[in-house]
Write an enzyme that holds these catalytic residues in place. Structure first.
Site, PDB file in Angstrom:
ATOM      1  N   ARG A 228       0.854  -1.190   0.000  1.00 39.86           N
ATOM      2  CA  ARG A 228       0.000   0.000   0.000  1.00 39.86           C
ATOM      3  C   ARG A 228       0.893   1.245   0.000  1.00 39.86           C
ATOM      4  NH1 ARG A 228      -3.556  -2.816  -1.504  1.00 39.86           N
ATOM      5  NH2 ARG A 228      -5.544  -3.263  -0.485  1.00 39.86           N
ATOM      6  N   HIS A 276      -1.171   0.021  -9.814  1.00 34.46           N
ATOM      7  CA  HIS A 276      -1.818  -0.920  -8.881  1.00 34.46           C
ATOM      8  C   HIS A 276      -2.319  -2.167  -9.631  1.00 34.46           C
ATOM      9  CE1 HIS A 276      -3.966  -1.082  -4.756  1.00 34.46           C
ATOM     10  NE2 HIS A 276      -3.770  -2.314  -5.211  1.00 34.46           N
TER      11      HIS A 276
HETATM   12  N1  LIG Z   1      -0.647  -4.278  -5.242  1.00 28.31           N
HETATM   13  C1  LIG Z   1      -1.589  -5.182  -5.350  1.00 28.31           C
HETATM   14  O1  LIG Z   1      -2.090  -5.428  -6.453  1.00 28.31           O
HETATM   15  C2  LIG Z   1      -2.025  -5.953  -4.145  1.00 28.31           C
HETATM   16  C3  LIG Z   1      -2.814  -7.107  -4.336  1.00 28.31           C
HETATM   17  C4  LIG Z   1      -3.131  -7.891  -3.227  1.00 28.31           C
HETATM   18  C5  LIG Z   1      -2.683  -7.526  -1.962  1.00 28.31           C
HETATM   19  N2  LIG Z   1      -1.938  -6.392  -1.802  1.00 28.31           N
HETATM   20  C6  LIG Z   1      -1.450  -6.017  -0.455  1.00 28.31           C
HETATM   21  O2  LIG Z   1      -0.721  -7.117   0.085  1.00 28.31           O
HETATM   22  C7  LIG Z   1      -1.000  -7.187   1.489  1.00 28.31           C
HETATM   23  C8  LIG Z   1      -0.634  -8.544   2.047  1.00 28.31           C
HETATM   24  O3  LIG Z   1      -1.560  -9.541   1.608  1.00 28.31           O
HETATM   25  P1  LIG Z   1      -1.540 -11.023   2.220  1.00 28.31           P
HETATM   26  O4  LIG Z   1      -2.706 -11.730   1.674  1.00 28.31           O
HETATM   27  O5  LIG Z   1      -0.194 -11.643   2.034  1.00 28.31           O
HETATM   28  O6  LIG Z   1      -1.745 -10.690   3.774  1.00 28.31           O
HETATM   29  P2  LIG Z   1      -1.560 -11.666   5.039  1.00 28.31           P
HETATM   30  O7  LIG Z   1      -1.721 -13.079   4.638  1.00 28.31           O
HETATM   31  O8  LIG Z   1      -2.442 -11.109   6.107  1.00 28.31           O
HETATM   32  O9  LIG Z   1      -0.023 -11.477   5.458  1.00 28.31           O
HETATM   33  C9  LIG Z   1       0.440 -10.308   6.078  1.00 28.31           C
HETATM   34  C10 LIG Z   1       1.853 -10.530   6.593  1.00 28.31           C
HETATM   35  O10 LIG Z   1       2.330  -9.300   7.157  1.00 28.31           O
HETATM   36  C11 LIG Z   1       2.786  -9.536   8.477  1.00 28.31           C
HETATM   37  N3  LIG Z   1       2.589  -8.359   9.342  1.00 28.31           N
HETATM   38  C12 LIG Z   1       1.438  -7.694   9.597  1.00 28.31           C
HETATM   39  N4  LIG Z   1       1.655  -6.676  10.450  1.00 28.31           N
HETATM   40  C13 LIG Z   1       2.965  -6.717  10.770  1.00 28.31           C
HETATM   41  C14 LIG Z   1       3.793  -5.957  11.619  1.00 28.31           C
HETATM   42  N5  LIG Z   1       3.316  -4.938  12.339  1.00 28.31           N
HETATM   43  N6  LIG Z   1       5.099  -6.289  11.701  1.00 28.31           N
HETATM   44  C15 LIG Z   1       5.592  -7.324  10.996  1.00 28.31           C
HETATM   45  N7  LIG Z   1       4.869  -8.100  10.167  1.00 28.31           N
HETATM   46  C16 LIG Z   1       3.562  -7.791  10.059  1.00 28.31           C
HETATM   47  C17 LIG Z   1       1.944 -10.703   8.966  1.00 28.31           C
HETATM   48  O11 LIG Z   1       2.560 -11.296  10.095  1.00 28.31           O
HETATM   49  P3  LIG Z   1       1.958 -12.655  10.756  1.00 28.31           P
HETATM   50  O12 LIG Z   1       2.331 -13.738   9.771  1.00 28.31           O
HETATM   51  O13 LIG Z   1       2.661 -12.771  12.047  1.00 28.31           O
HETATM   52  O14 LIG Z   1       0.471 -12.442  10.861  1.00 28.31           O
HETATM   53  C18 LIG Z   1       1.925 -11.570   7.718  1.00 28.31           C
HETATM   54  O15 LIG Z   1       3.118 -12.304   7.607  1.00 28.31           O
HETATM   55  C19 LIG Z   1      -2.485  -6.821   1.550  1.00 28.31           C
HETATM   56  O16 LIG Z   1      -2.845  -6.363   2.838  1.00 28.31           O
HETATM   57  C20 LIG Z   1      -2.604  -5.736   0.505  1.00 28.31           C
HETATM   58  O17 LIG Z   1      -2.415  -4.466   1.088  1.00 28.31           O
HETATM   59  C21 LIG Z   1      -1.608  -5.607  -2.866  1.00 28.31           C
END
Ligand SMILES: NC(=O)c1ccc[n+]([C@@H]2O[C@H](COP(=O)([O-])OP(=O)(O)OC[C@H]3O[C@@H](n4cnc5c(N)ncnc54)[C@H](OP(=O)(O)O)[C@@H]3O)[C@@H](O)[C@H]2O)c1
Length: 313
Positions: A228, A276
């Site tokens: 983001r 994006h």
């Molecule tokens: N650009 C694009 O087209 C696009 C598309 C899809 C998604 N995204 C972005 O990608 C993000 C991630 O997606 P996802 O499905 O992989 O999410 P997810 O499965 O919820 O994984 C998030 C990861 O971030 C870690 N995390 C969260 N808060 C943290 C903190 N304060 N300190 C350290 N690590 C932290 C989590 O730790 P834990 O493992 O300990 O919970 C987890 O490993 C989405 O939220 C979205 O914003 C972007």
């Protein structure tokens, strides 16, 4: 059972047809058609706050993306927007993992193989050898090793790069040196050649990529942000690029989207901008996943991907 849809572009037909096929037991209606009527589930992307205010009728809200920051910010601004008892469910991969792997691997290999420099040489009509980078010197760090980040980290490790991962709680990903929490952050960042950001946007992670963090990477490191825009302090990144601390950045997400025409990122050739598109929501995969989850909820079974409101993701 009624499922209410909201998509900002108003192109409902393919969604309604998709749900009719995947979940024939449900009647699928648009938000515009069904305002004020009780329904069972809402399926939304960037909904207006009026759609969520006081909605005690909903059994769950399904977000058509992995990041739920858009919905949670509406709730922060208006506590009446969506009662806390209504679970918010994010997409779990649904075809986004493969796209993220492609996008990030492409950017990493472009930097590793110095392709931008060869392109610049070509524009100047120059035939010149450039010393190759050594894999062992090209350590990559993936911030956020959840659903998407773990796949990216694994894919990069399969090329033989040293890969580190960082998460909130302790995780293990095969072939990846994993670090967790604030106490693990320094060892994770220290001397990275490439930093990949795939964190969710939460109050803890907003502005995390600032001048101090960028200074901990190797001199001439690269940044790839597919998470983001508000994770990055734009002025700090620009300064780090101009000072040579950051040799290049590939950014897919921005504080304001579309990126305003007068934003200085447009004028910085070492910053690559994409609109994006790193991982698009795939309609068929998303409908299939949501339909399965609605069936599970109707049958009283637990589902994955329910957002933890305390953590904010
Ligand atoms: N650009 C694009 O087209 C696009 C598309 C899809 C998604 N995204 C972005 O990608 C993000 C991630 O997606 P996802 O499905 O992989 O999410 P997810 O499965 O919820 O994984 C998030 C990861 O971030 C870690 N995390 C969260 N808060 C943290 C903190 N304060 N300190 C350290 N690590 C932290 C989590 O730790 P834990 O493992 O300990 O919970 C987890 O490993 C989405 O939220 C979205 O914003 C972007």
């Amino acid at each position: 059972m009624k499922v209410q849809l909201y998509v900002p572009d108003g192109r409902y037909d393919p969604w309604i047809e998709g749900f009719a096929e995947a979940l024939p037991e449900a009647e699928c209606v648009t938000w515009e058609q069904s305002q004020g009527q009780p329904v069972d589930y809402a399926v939304v992307w960037r909904p207006p706050v009026e759609m969520l205010r006081g909605r005690t009728d909903l059994k769950a809200v399904f977000n058509l993306g992995a990041g739920v920051d858009g919905i949670l910010q509406l709730r922060d601004a208006d506590p009446e927007a969506l009662p806390a008892s209504v679970p918010i469910v994010r997409l779990d991969d649904a075809g986004m993992g493969a796209q993220m792997v492609e996008y990030v691997t492409h950017a990493v290999l472009r930097y590793f193989r110095r392709m931008d420099e060869f392109a610049a040489q070509q524009r100047a009509g120059t035939w010149k050898f450039l010393k190759p980078n050594r894999r062992a010197d090209f350590t990559i760090g993936v911030m956020g090793i959840g659903t998407l980040g773990a796949q990216i980290a694994r894919a990069l490790a399969s090329f033989g790069f040293p890969v580190r991962g960082w998460s909130r709680s302790a995780r293990s990903v095969e072939g990846v040196e994993c670090h967790a929490g604030e106490q693990g952050q320094a060892a994770f960042l220290d001397g990275l050649r490439v930093l990949v950001n795939v964190l969710p946007l939460t109050p803890e992670t907003e502005n995390i990529i600032d001048g101090g963090l960028l200074a901990r990477l190797a001199k001439g490191a690269y940044l790839i942000n597919v998470a983001r825009g508000p994770h990055v302090v734009d002025e700090d990144l620009l300064a780090a690029v101009q000072q040579g601390q950051i040799a290049g950045a590939t950014l897919d997400v921005f504080r304001k989207e579309p990126l305003p025409a007068d934003h200085p990122f447009w004028q910085e050739p070492r910053i690559t901008i994409t609109p994006h598109i790193a991982a698009l929501t795939l309609r068929e995969d998303s409908i299939a996943q949501i339909a399965d989850k609605i069936r599970a909820l109707q049958a009283g079974r637990p589902i994955a991907g329910v957002v933890d409101l305390q953590r904010g993701y």
